[in-house]
Design a protein around this motif. Structure first.
Motif, PDB file in Angstrom:
ATOM      1  N   GLY A 155       0.793  -1.222   0.000  1.00  0.00           N
ATOM      2  CA  GLY A 155       0.000   0.000   0.000  1.00  0.00           C
ATOM      3  C   GLY A 155       0.823   1.269   0.000  1.00  0.00           C
ATOM      4  N   LEU A 156       2.148   1.156   0.071  1.00  0.00           N
ATOM      5  CA  LEU A 156       2.998   2.349   0.082  1.00  0.00           C
ATOM      6  C   LEU A 156       3.517   2.634  -1.329  1.00  0.00           C
ATOM      7  CD1 LEU A 156       5.205   1.816   3.288  1.00  0.00           C
ATOM      8  CD2 LEU A 156       3.060   3.097   3.064  1.00  0.00           C
ATOM      9  N   SER A 157       3.566   3.909  -1.669  1.00  0.00           N
ATOM     10  CA  SER A 157       4.123   4.300  -2.959  1.00  0.00           C
ATOM     11  C   SER A 157       5.646   4.150  -2.926  1.00  0.00           C
ATOM     12  CB  SER A 157       3.756   5.747  -3.284  1.00  0.00           C
ATOM     13  OG  SER A 157       4.415   6.624  -2.367  1.00  0.00           O
ATOM     14  N   LYS A 158       6.265   4.300  -4.087  1.00  0.00           N
ATOM     15  CA  LYS A 158       7.720   4.169  -4.172  1.00  0.00           C
ATOM     16  C   LYS A 158       8.420   5.209  -3.287  1.00  0.00           C
ATOM     17  CE  LYS A 158      11.479   4.082  -7.572  1.00  0.00           C
ATOM     18  NZ  LYS A 158      11.825   4.211  -9.026  1.00  0.00           N
ATOM     19  N   THR A 159       7.911   6.439  -3.313  1.00  0.00           N
ATOM     20  CA  THR A 159       8.502   7.507  -2.497  1.00  0.00           C
ATOM     21  C   THR A 159       8.305   7.221  -1.014  1.00  0.00           C
ATOM     22  OG1 THR A 159       8.073   9.133  -4.239  1.00  0.00           O
ATOM     23  CG2 THR A 159       8.510   9.993  -2.036  1.00  0.00           C
ATOM     24  N   GLU A 160       7.107   6.764  -0.655  1.00  0.00           N
ATOM     25  CA  GLU A 160       6.810   6.457   0.753  1.00  0.00           C
ATOM     26  C   GLU A 160       7.691   5.325   1.260  1.00  0.00           C
ATOM     27  OE1 GLU A 160       2.089   7.793   0.675  1.00  0.00           O
ATOM     28  OE2 GLU A 160       2.669   5.694   0.422  1.00  0.00           O
ATOM     29  N   LYS A 161       7.949   4.330   0.400  1.00  0.00           N
ATOM     30  CA  LYS A 161       8.809   3.212   0.806  1.00  0.00           C
ATOM     31  C   LYS A 161      10.230   3.692   1.091  1.00  0.00           C
ATOM     32  CE  LYS A 161       6.342  -0.488  -1.651  1.00  0.00           C
ATOM     33  NZ  LYS A 161       6.399  -1.446  -2.780  1.00  0.00           N
ATOM     34  N   GLU A 177       4.884  15.375   5.261  1.00  0.00           N
ATOM     35  CA  GLU A 177       3.542  14.828   5.035  1.00  0.00           C
ATOM     36  C   GLU A 177       3.584  13.301   5.013  1.00  0.00           C
ATOM     37  OE1 GLU A 177       2.576  16.924   1.380  1.00  0.00           O
ATOM     38  OE2 GLU A 177       1.014  18.054   2.452  1.00  0.00           O
ATOM     39  N   ILE A 178       4.614  12.727   4.359  1.00  0.00           N
ATOM     40  CA  ILE A 178       4.726  11.265   4.277  1.00  0.00           C
ATOM     41  C   ILE A 178       5.026  10.677   5.658  1.00  0.00           C
ATOM     42  CG2 ILE A 178       6.132   9.376   3.349  1.00  0.00           C
ATOM     43  CD1 ILE A 178       6.418  11.051   0.774  1.00  0.00           C
ATOM     44  N   ILE A 179       5.925  11.318   6.412  1.00  0.00           N
ATOM     45  CA  ILE A 179       6.220  10.829   7.765  1.00  0.00           C
ATOM     46  C   ILE A 179       4.955  10.835   8.621  1.00  0.00           C
ATOM     47  CG2 ILE A 179       7.446  11.395   9.922  1.00  0.00           C
ATOM     48  CD1 ILE A 179       9.791  12.345   8.215  1.00  0.00           C
ATOM     49  N   LYS A 180       4.146  11.874   8.493  1.00  0.00           N
ATOM     50  CA  LYS A 180       2.891  11.933   9.252  1.00  0.00           C
ATOM     51  C   LYS A 180       1.967  10.776   8.857  1.00  0.00           C
ATOM     52  CE  LYS A 180      -1.163  14.756  10.220  1.00  0.00           C
ATOM     53  NZ  LYS A 180      -2.095  13.647   9.920  1.00  0.00           N
ATOM     54  N   LYS A 181       1.866  10.510   7.547  1.00  0.00           N
ATOM     55  CA  LYS A 181       1.016   9.419   7.075  1.00  0.00           C
ATOM     56  C   LYS A 181       1.517   8.075   7.614  1.00  0.00           C
ATOM     57  CE  LYS A 181      -0.557   7.065   2.882  1.00  0.00           C
ATOM     58  NZ  LYS A 181      -0.525   7.044   1.382  1.00  0.00           N
ATOM     59  N   LEU A 182       2.839   7.857   7.547  1.00  0.00           N
ATOM     60  CA  LEU A 182       3.412   6.607   8.044  1.00  0.00           C
ATOM     61  C   LEU A 182       3.208   6.463   9.549  1.00  0.00           C
ATOM     62  CD1 LEU A 182       6.781   6.600   6.023  1.00  0.00           C
ATOM     63  CD2 LEU A 182       4.745   5.202   5.569  1.00  0.00           C
ATOM     64  N   TYR A 183       3.329   7.548  10.250  1.00  0.00           N
ATOM     65  CA  TYR A 183       3.151   7.522  11.712  1.00  0.00           C
ATOM     66  C   TYR A 183       1.688   7.273  12.073  1.00  0.00           C
ATOM     67  CZ  TYR A 183       3.194   9.107  16.577  1.00  0.00           C
ATOM     68  OH  TYR A 183       3.052   9.178  17.937  1.00  0.00           O
ATOM     69  N   ASP A 184       0.770   7.941  11.384  1.00  0.00           N
ATOM     70  CA  ASP A 184      -0.660   7.773  11.667  1.00  0.00           C
ATOM     71  C   ASP A 184      -1.131   6.348  11.378  1.00  0.00           C
ATOM     72  OD1 ASP A 184      -0.839  10.406  12.439  1.00  0.00           O
ATOM     73  OD2 ASP A 184      -1.668  11.117  10.528  1.00  0.00           O
ATOM     74  N   ASN A 185      -0.520   5.715  10.372  1.00  0.00           N
ATOM     75  CA  ASN A 185      -0.952   4.365   9.977  1.00  0.00           C
ATOM     76  C   ASN A 185      -0.149   3.259  10.654  1.00  0.00           C
ATOM     77  OD1 ASN A 185      -2.978   5.325   8.235  1.00  0.00           O
ATOM     78  ND2 ASN A 185      -1.514   5.568   6.561  1.00  0.00           N
ATOM     79  N   GLY A 186       0.732   3.660  11.598  1.00  0.00           N
ATOM     80  CA  GLY A 186       1.446   2.667  12.382  1.00  0.00           C
ATOM     81  C   GLY A 186       2.694   2.109  11.735  1.00  0.00           C
ATOM     82  N   TYR A 187       3.083   2.641  10.590  1.00  0.00           N
ATOM     83  CA  TYR A 187       4.312   2.177   9.965  1.00  0.00           C
ATOM     84  C   TYR A 187       5.548   2.659  10.736  1.00  0.00           C
ATOM     85  CZ  TYR A 187       1.751   0.609   5.822  1.00  0.00           C
ATOM     86  OH  TYR A 187       0.907  -0.060   4.967  1.00  0.00           O
ATOM     87  N   LEU A 188       5.431   3.806  11.358  1.00  0.00           N
ATOM     88  CA  LEU A 188       6.499   4.348  12.189  1.00  0.00           C
ATOM     89  C   LEU A 188       5.989   4.514  13.612  1.00  0.00           C
ATOM     90  CD1 LEU A 188       7.926   7.187   9.872  1.00  0.00           C
ATOM     91  CD2 LEU A 188       8.805   4.859  10.155  1.00  0.00           C
ATOM     92  N   ILE A 189       6.838   4.164  14.578  1.00  0.00           N
ATOM     93  CA  ILE A 189       6.444   4.291  15.984  1.00  0.00           C
ATOM     94  C   ILE A 189       7.553   5.005  16.762  1.00  0.00           C
ATOM     95  CG2 ILE A 189       4.965   2.253  15.980  1.00  0.00           C
ATOM     96  CD1 ILE A 189       7.311   0.744  17.348  1.00  0.00           C
ATOM     97  N   LYS A 190       7.142   5.615  17.854  1.00  0.00           N
ATOM     98  CA  LYS A 190       8.130   6.242  18.738  1.00  0.00           C
ATOM     99  C   LYS A 190       8.917   5.158  19.447  1.00  0.00           C
ATOM    100  CE  LYS A 190       5.191   8.915  20.982  1.00  0.00           C
ATOM    101  NZ  LYS A 190       4.708   9.944  21.952  1.00  0.00           N
ATOM    102  N   VAL A 191      10.205   5.427  19.640  1.00  0.00           N
ATOM    103  CA  VAL A 191      11.051   4.465  20.333  1.00  0.00           C
ATOM    104  C   VAL A 191      11.823   5.169  21.434  1.00  0.00           C
ATOM    105  CG1 VAL A 191      11.318   2.902  18.380  1.00  0.00           C
ATOM    106  CG2 VAL A 191      12.902   4.801  18.633  1.00  0.00           C
ATOM    107  N   ASN A 192      12.064   4.427  22.511  1.00  0.00           N
ATOM    108  CA  ASN A 192      12.954   4.933  23.549  1.00  0.00           C
ATOM    109  C   ASN A 192      14.376   4.729  23.084  1.00  0.00           C
ATOM    110  OD1 ASN A 192      10.871   5.569  25.339  1.00  0.00           O
ATOM    111  ND2 ASN A 192      10.724   3.426  26.007  1.00  0.00           N
TER     112      ASN A 192
END
Length: 400
Positions: free
Chosen positions: A265-271, A299-314
């Protein structure tokens, strides 16, 4: 008053002849001060009007009859108002008298005085004024600050109001850029690897980092075709959109990391941006590492974060390196110790020749070089670091 430490300094003394005055004059000569002795305040004032004077010493008893007018004239005349005044007296209640008269006296000494003490106080006052004068000259050449306090839109507007020419140097993380201003108009912009228009657009959204402004002649072919009005309108729109996006994300210094192995579901740029976070990075580091423009990357980082592809880490990574933390601590301490604007500026210049305390043995220019991957094409001189309020005063001054 024009103070120059390479010229002999002149002290005007209004007093009657005495042995202690003779001793004082002798000490002043030994310390490279020229003494001009008067027994009349009118003659002394006329001398101050016609000649550069670094300081005036007045015997209170001599000046009592017309002293108030003398002090008033000194402080109201444009050419003499910066001259510091020291009062000498044998009267114990002088302090109360001075307060009641609301005179702008820099210091007072009770007689009999030690000539060595008088010379020491003179040197201290004159040196302080030299520091302030030096800071004023540097402010005419340029200034530096924090992009959180004053962004590129503010800086362009400031130089436009004064019709000034110069170069704005900007840094964010490990990226560096330059904006060229000719007589208040933006003519060119540079970030390595980007065309001028794109470079300018990128830097309009830099709301984190530092800037240096060098006021100088700019001889450069115009590469930015939008006028300032269009640039400022575009900048304000981008800043508004940028802030809207960042408020929907954790702070830009927050570390994120990829959380899913699947990239369906991710575009080439998003990947490609997703892959940047295979090891933990701050959001701002991800933006800096991306080959896509900053706004699209955010904008892409926000989309990835909102959809759970990126998460905060300690992480144990420090949000700021130790050198940066030391500098910020030092600047904060200086602001606390020096509430007055001129005193704060002076405190920076007094440390101009010795800035190793917070850089672990490195001078300021070495620090800038060590914390950047590439050097700016033009060496940036040391300047005064100011708050937003100070910078707004500079804008007002430049516009006059």
């Amino acid at each position: 008053m024009n103070i120059n430490k390479h010229q002999q300094k002149t002290i005007v003394i209004i007093d009657n002849p005495s042995s202690e005055l003779d001793q004082l004059i002798k000490l002043l000569v030994d310390c490279h001060f020229e003494s001009k002795i008067f027994q009349d305040t009118k003659q002394a004032y006329n001398y101050c009007l016609a000649n550069p004077v670094n300081l005036v010493i007045v015997e209170w008893h001599i000046s009592q009859n017309n002293g108030f007018q003398f002090f008033k004239k000194i402080k109201e005349s444009f050419s003499t108002k910066s001259i510091p005044i020291i009062i000498t007296t044998r009267e114990i209640e002088l302090n109360a008298r001075l307060k009641s008269m609301e005179l702008e006296i820099d210091d007072y000494l009770q007689k009999p005085y030690y000539p060595e003490e008088v010379v020491s106080r003179i040197e201290s006052i004159v040196q302080e004024l030299e520091v302030i004068e030096e800071s004023r000259k540097n402010l005419q050449q340029g200034f530096t600050g924090n992009l959180e306090e004053m962004n590129l839109v503010d800086l362009i507007h400031t130089l436009e109001l004064g019709g000034k020419s110069g170069i704005i140097y900007m840094t964010r993380e490990h990226r560096e850029g330059q904006i060229f201003i000719d007589k208040g108009q933006v003519v060119d912009a540079f970030i390595e690897g980007n065309p001028p228009e794109e470079s300018l657009t990128q830097m309009l959204t830099w709301l984190d980092g530092t800037f240096w402004v060098n006021l100088q002649k700019v001889d450069r072919i115009r590469m930015i075709h939008d006028n300032n009005k269009e640039i400022l309108l575009k900048g304000n729109q981008l800043i508004h959109q940028w802030r809207q996006l960042t408020t929907q994300l954790p702070p830009l210094r927050t570390y994120l990391m990829s959380a899913q192995s699947t990239r369906n579901g991710l575009s080439k740029t998003e990947k490609k941006i997703y892959e940047l976070f295979s090891s933990s990075l701050t959001i701002i580091q991800g933006i800096e590492s991306s080959l896509v423009d900053d706004f699209q990357t955010l904008e892409i980082i926000k989309k990835l974060y909102d959809n759970g592809y990126l998460i905060k880490v300690n992480t144990n990574h420090p949000s700021k390196d130790s050198v940066t933390q030391n500098i910020e601590t030092w600047v904060k301490q200086e602001h606390e110790k020096n509430k007055n604007g001129y005193s704060r500026i002076a405190s920076f210049f007094k440390r101009k020749k010795n800035t190793t305390d917070f850089t672990n043995g490195k001078n300021f220019s070495s620090l800038v070089a060590d914390n950047s991957q590439k050097k700016l094409s033009t060496k940036t001189p040391y300047k005064v670091s100011l708050s937003k309020g100070d910078l707004l005063l500079i804008r007002q001054k430049l516009s006059q």
